[in-house]
Enzyme design. Structure first.
Site, mmCIF file in Angstrom:
data_model
loop_
_atom_site.group_PDB
_atom_site.id
_atom_site.type_symbol
_atom_site.label_atom_id
_atom_site.label_comp_id
_atom_site.label_asym_id
_atom_site.label_seq_id
_atom_site.Cartn_x
_atom_site.Cartn_y
_atom_site.Cartn_z
ATOM 1 N N ARG A 42 0.868 -1.184 0.000
ATOM 2 C CA ARG A 42 0.000 0.000 0.000
ATOM 3 C C ARG A 42 0.903 1.233 0.000
ATOM 4 O O ARG A 42 1.605 1.486 0.968
ATOM 5 C CB ARG A 42 -0.905 -0.023 1.235
ATOM 6 N N SER A 75 -12.879 -3.561 -1.033
ATOM 7 C CA SER A 75 -13.346 -2.997 0.234
ATOM 8 C C SER A 75 -14.830 -2.688 0.119
ATOM 9 O O SER A 75 -15.270 -2.034 -0.837
ATOM 10 C CB SER A 75 -12.587 -1.709 0.562
ATOM 11 N N LYS A 90 -5.994 4.996 8.866
ATOM 12 C CA LYS A 90 -6.762 5.618 7.792
ATOM 13 C C LYS A 90 -7.656 6.683 8.405
ATOM 14 O O LYS A 90 -8.642 6.374 9.075
ATOM 15 C CB LYS A 90 -7.609 4.576 7.057
#
Length: 212
Positions: A39, A106, A135
């Site tokens: 990521r 997701s 996040k």
């Protein structure tokens, strides 16, 4: 061979500034990570590709799948899996371009989960299941929603968002794997942190089966 989502390590360089990405991920692999997601939210395409090439070679040595977050072009170039969100490339197009790859999506609602399953998702990322600082835009998922998604689809669910050794047993059998970032990569000894998390997850599963 069926993919093992049990300890799903998601990279984030911010948590180990003094340790390079390859060494951090290898420590997690030595500790028992079963799948790795690269990521990279704040890096150039060139640096992302270089990291992906290096990690693909590393994860292959350990017999562990590599998943690329968002960037289907990089997933295609290195022969890795893909994870996408609701605002990324549509799943139908991703599946057309990567017909045999592992593709995770997701989701935050039952409708999104059912649509993703119908359109060819391999697994679903569900969360945020607990409060998380990783996040900043993460939306909390009530347990009732997680339970409804679990009942609505047949493909594996990977929980994400604030999962730790202390709260993992609260998830019961609702998820098939645990996506963790800071729980592994923010620790000074990543290998040991991964071993301890994996053991806590196994104990949580065992206590459930003992009660059944």
């Amino acid at each position: 061979m069926e993919t093992d989502y049990f300890v799903y390590a998601v990279t984030d360089r911010r948590f180990h500034p003094e340790l390079n990405l390859m060494d951090a991920v290898e420590a997690a692999l030595k500790g028992g990570a079963t799948i790795v997601q690269l990521r990279e939210k704040e890096t150039s395409g060139k640096a992302f590709l270089e990291a992906a090439i290096g990690l693909k070679a590393l994860t292959e040595r350990y017999g562990v799948p590599l998943i690329i977050n968002d960037r289907i072009d990089i997933a295609m170039l290195v022969g890795a899996g893909l994870h996408i969100g609701q605002e990324d490339i549509p799943l139908r197009e991703a599946r057309r371009l990567l017909p045999a790859a592992t593709i995770g999506v997701s989701v935050s609602t039952v409708e999104q989960a059912q649509r993703a399953e119908q359109e060819g998702a391999t697994y679903l990322g569900v969360g945020s299941l607990f409060l998380t600082t990783t996040k900043r835009d993460a939306t909390f998922m009530p347990k009732e929603t997680l339970e409804a998604i679990r009942q609505a689809v047949q493909i594996p669910l990977v929980g994400i968002g604030g999962i730790t050794q202390e709260n993992i047993d609260e998830l019961g059998t609702l998820v098939d794997g645990y996506a963790v970032i800071s729980t592994l990569f923010a620790k000074k000894e990543i290998e040991r942190a991964t071993q301890e998390f994996r053991e806590a997850a196994k104990q949580a599963r065992q206590s459930i089966s003992d009660r059944v």
